[in-house]
Design a protein around this motif. Sequence first.
Motif, PDB file in Angstrom:
ATOM      1  N   ILE A  31       0.886  -1.168   0.000  1.00 24.09           N
ATOM      2  CA  ILE A  31       0.000   0.000   0.000  1.00 24.09           C
ATOM      3  C   ILE A  31       0.925   1.218   0.000  1.00 24.09           C
ATOM      4  O   ILE A  31       1.511   1.579   1.025  1.00 24.09           O
ATOM      5  CB  ILE A  31      -0.927   0.010   1.232  1.00 24.09           C
ATOM      6  CG1 ILE A  31      -1.776  -1.271   1.256  1.00 24.09           C
ATOM      7  CG2 ILE A  31      -1.819   1.242   1.222  1.00 24.09           C
ATOM      8  CD1 ILE A  31      -2.671  -1.389   2.475  1.00 24.09           C
ATOM      9  N   TRP A  32       1.062   1.827  -1.148  1.00 26.25           N
ATOM     10  CA  TRP A  32       2.133   2.791  -1.356  1.00 26.25           C
ATOM     11  C   TRP A  32       2.031   4.023  -0.478  1.00 26.25           C
ATOM     12  O   TRP A  32       3.052   4.545  -0.029  1.00 26.25           O
ATOM     13  CB  TRP A  32       2.212   3.181  -2.841  1.00 26.25           C
ATOM     14  CG  TRP A  32       2.744   2.061  -3.678  1.00 26.25           C
ATOM     15  CD1 TRP A  32       2.053   1.288  -4.556  1.00 26.25           C
ATOM     16  CD2 TRP A  32       4.085   1.571  -3.677  1.00 26.25           C
ATOM     17  NE1 TRP A  32       2.872   0.341  -5.115  1.00 26.25           N
ATOM     18  CE2 TRP A  32       4.130   0.484  -4.595  1.00 26.25           C
ATOM     19  CE3 TRP A  32       5.251   1.927  -2.991  1.00 26.25           C
ATOM     20  CZ2 TRP A  32       5.298  -0.230  -4.839  1.00 26.25           C
ATOM     21  CZ3 TRP A  32       6.410   1.208  -3.228  1.00 26.25           C
ATOM     22  CH2 TRP A  32       6.425   0.145  -4.153  1.00 26.25           C
ATOM     23  N   TRP A  33       0.828   4.508  -0.210  1.00 34.28           N
ATOM     24  CA  TRP A  33       0.738   5.705   0.623  1.00 34.28           C
ATOM     25  C   TRP A  33       1.156   5.402   2.054  1.00 34.28           C
ATOM     26  O   TRP A  33       1.770   6.241   2.720  1.00 34.28           O
ATOM     27  CB  TRP A  33      -0.660   6.322   0.558  1.00 34.28           C
ATOM     28  CG  TRP A  33      -1.762   5.571   1.264  1.00 34.28           C
ATOM     29  CD1 TRP A  33      -2.583   4.635   0.731  1.00 34.28           C
ATOM     30  CD2 TRP A  33      -2.150   5.720   2.629  1.00 34.28           C
ATOM     31  NE1 TRP A  33      -3.468   4.165   1.674  1.00 34.28           N
ATOM     32  CE2 TRP A  33      -3.232   4.828   2.855  1.00 34.28           C
ATOM     33  CE3 TRP A  33      -1.704   6.515   3.688  1.00 34.28           C
ATOM     34  CZ2 TRP A  33      -3.856   4.703   4.088  1.00 34.28           C
ATOM     35  CZ3 TRP A  33      -2.336   6.394   4.928  1.00 34.28           C
ATOM     36  CH2 TRP A  33      -3.397   5.506   5.120  1.00 34.28           C
ATOM     37  N   ALA A  38       5.486   5.603   6.188  1.00 32.90           N
ATOM     38  CA  ALA A  38       6.481   4.895   7.005  1.00 32.90           C
ATOM     39  C   ALA A  38       7.878   5.431   6.728  1.00 32.90           C
ATOM     40  O   ALA A  38       8.703   5.565   7.647  1.00 32.90           O
ATOM     41  CB  ALA A  38       6.416   3.400   6.722  1.00 32.90           C
ATOM     42  N   LEU A  39       8.142   5.771   5.471  1.00 30.20           N
ATOM     43  CA  LEU A  39       9.441   6.344   5.104  1.00 30.20           C
ATOM     44  C   LEU A  39       9.619   7.718   5.742  1.00 30.20           C
ATOM     45  O   LEU A  39      10.709   8.047   6.236  1.00 30.20           O
ATOM     46  CB  LEU A  39       9.551   6.448   3.584  1.00 30.20           C
ATOM     47  CG  LEU A  39      10.903   6.906   3.028  1.00 30.20           C
ATOM     48  CD1 LEU A  39      12.005   5.942   3.422  1.00 30.20           C
ATOM     49  CD2 LEU A  39      10.825   7.037   1.509  1.00 30.20           C
ATOM     50  N   VAL A  40       8.557   8.507   5.763  1.00 26.65           N
ATOM     51  CA  VAL A  40       8.616   9.823   6.405  1.00 26.65           C
ATOM     52  C   VAL A  40       8.907   9.664   7.902  1.00 26.65           C
ATOM     53  O   VAL A  40       9.743  10.376   8.469  1.00 26.65           O
ATOM     54  CB  VAL A  40       7.300  10.597   6.190  1.00 26.65           C
ATOM     55  CG1 VAL A  40       7.282  11.867   7.039  1.00 26.65           C
ATOM     56  CG2 VAL A  40       7.118  10.946   4.725  1.00 26.65           C
ATOM     57  N   ALA A 100      -1.153   9.404  11.305  1.00 21.99           N
ATOM     58  CA  ALA A 100      -1.951   9.013  10.138  1.00 21.99           C
ATOM     59  C   ALA A 100      -1.947   7.496   9.965  1.00 21.99           C
ATOM     60  O   ALA A 100      -2.984   6.888   9.651  1.00 21.99           O
ATOM     61  CB  ALA A 100      -1.401   9.693   8.886  1.00 21.99           C
ATOM     62  N   LEU A 101      -0.810   6.868  10.172  1.00 23.76           N
ATOM     63  CA  LEU A 101      -0.725   5.410  10.063  1.00 23.76           C
ATOM     64  C   LEU A 101      -1.511   4.734  11.181  1.00 23.76           C
ATOM     65  O   LEU A 101      -2.149   3.701  10.969  1.00 23.76           O
ATOM     66  CB  LEU A 101       0.739   4.965  10.102  1.00 23.76           C
ATOM     67  CG  LEU A 101       1.566   5.281   8.854  1.00 23.76           C
ATOM     68  CD1 LEU A 101       3.042   4.985   9.090  1.00 23.76           C
ATOM     69  CD2 LEU A 101       1.055   4.490   7.656  1.00 23.76           C
ATOM     70  N   ALA A 102      -1.476   5.320  12.377  1.00 21.43           N
ATOM     71  CA  ALA A 102      -2.223   4.752  13.496  1.00 21.43           C
ATOM     72  C   ALA A 102      -3.729   4.816  13.241  1.00 21.43           C
ATOM     73  O   ALA A 102      -4.470   3.879  13.553  1.00 21.43           O
ATOM     74  CB  ALA A 102      -1.880   5.482  14.789  1.00 21.43           C
ATOM     75  N   THR A 149      11.735  -2.508  10.163  1.00 23.03           N
ATOM     76  CA  THR A 149      11.402  -3.425   9.067  1.00 23.03           C
ATOM     77  C   THR A 149      10.041  -4.082   9.272  1.00 23.03           C
ATOM     78  O   THR A 149       9.163  -4.008   8.403  1.00 23.03           O
ATOM     79  CB  THR A 149      12.486  -4.506   8.939  1.00 23.03           C
ATOM     80  OG1 THR A 149      13.771  -3.880   8.805  1.00 23.03           O
ATOM     81  CG2 THR A 149      12.233  -5.379   7.719  1.00 23.03           C
ATOM     82  N   ALA A 150       9.858  -4.725  10.420  1.00 17.02           N
ATOM     83  CA  ALA A 150       8.584  -5.391  10.690  1.00 17.02           C
ATOM     84  C   ALA A 150       7.450  -4.378  10.809  1.00 17.02           C
ATOM     85  O   ALA A 150       6.311  -4.651  10.406  1.00 17.02           O
ATOM     86  CB  ALA A 150       8.684  -6.236  11.957  1.00 17.02           C
ATOM     87  N   GLY A 151       7.750  -3.202  11.361  1.00 15.98           N
ATOM     88  CA  GLY A 151       6.731  -2.171  11.488  1.00 15.98           C
ATOM     89  C   GLY A 151       6.247  -1.677  10.134  1.00 15.98           C
ATOM     90  O   GLY A 151       5.054  -1.432   9.937  1.00 15.98           O
ATOM     91  N   THR A 152       7.170  -1.510   9.197  1.00 15.13           N
ATOM     92  CA  THR A 152       6.793  -1.107   7.837  1.00 15.13           C
ATOM     93  C   THR A 152       5.888  -2.148   7.203  1.00 15.13           C
ATOM     94  O   THR A 152       4.899  -1.810   6.536  1.00 15.13           O
ATOM     95  CB  THR A 152       8.045  -0.906   6.971  1.00 15.13           C
ATOM     96  OG1 THR A 152       8.826   0.164   7.512  1.00 15.13           O
ATOM     97  CG2 THR A 152       7.668  -0.568   5.541  1.00 15.13           C
TER      98      THR A 152
END
Length: 279
Positions: A31-33, A38-40, A100-102, A149-152
């Motif tokens: 899911i790219w967004w 996650a990168l941010v 936002a991810l949460a 890694t696992a979080g992403t």
Amino acid sequence: MLWLRGARPRTWPASLVPVVVGTAAVAPDVIWWRASLALVVALALQVGVNYANDYSDGIRGTDANRLGPARLVGGGMATSRAVRLAAFVSFGVAAGAGLALALATTWLLLLIGVVCVLAAWFYTGGKYPYGYYGFGELSVFVFFGLVGTAGTAFVQVEQISGLHVAAGVPVGLMCCAILMANNLRDIPQDQQSAKLTLAVRFGEKRAAWAYVVLVYGAIGAAAALAPYRWWAPLSLIALAFAQQAACVALADGDKARLLNQTARLHLILGCLLTLALLL
């Protein structure tokens, strides 16, 4: 340019690689967004911890006589207040993206995010900074390796598999090698400042061998993912690049080049591992 130097771009692979590898581990369900957020989070935390270290080491006097590149506070290029603000702004960016991810996954991510920010700040900050007592590598392995890694992977598929955790092991080990390379260079200065990193505790020779173990262990751990992905042994190509870094670490003399070499090696291994996960 001054603030970019303070953000220490050479250390950014430590935050970029976990996100890329974690994303590759969930292909084709990316899911790219969410991956972008996650990168941010990862990059903002990396920049934040770099500014926080600059601030804390600067006010403690640890950076007064650096052998490596001058720091903003220790080198008198920026006020401690400005650098502290830059750290808080970076952590704020990470918190916003993490929120936002949460909202898209689970509120548990907020708790993890708080722990990550506290770990970043108290690495060199506070009354008893754990980075001054030799726990930096452990923290880096956990947060930049396993959690990164696992979080992403989790924020995209909302579950964690054995592959997601296992892929974080080589990433974490190589991040530890980056920190060890940095601390190897800084041993004389850290000894004077009573900063008891693992490199200081081990001494230069044993720390150099610890670095070699971390590097080759990371490559071996990546290749050992073969039960999950047949192409994982592609990671062994990184051995050709690891030899030069290992020779610099073990040789007497200046270790200034080692950090750049290790960051580059981390990128190479990350690319090979990502390719293996995608094939």
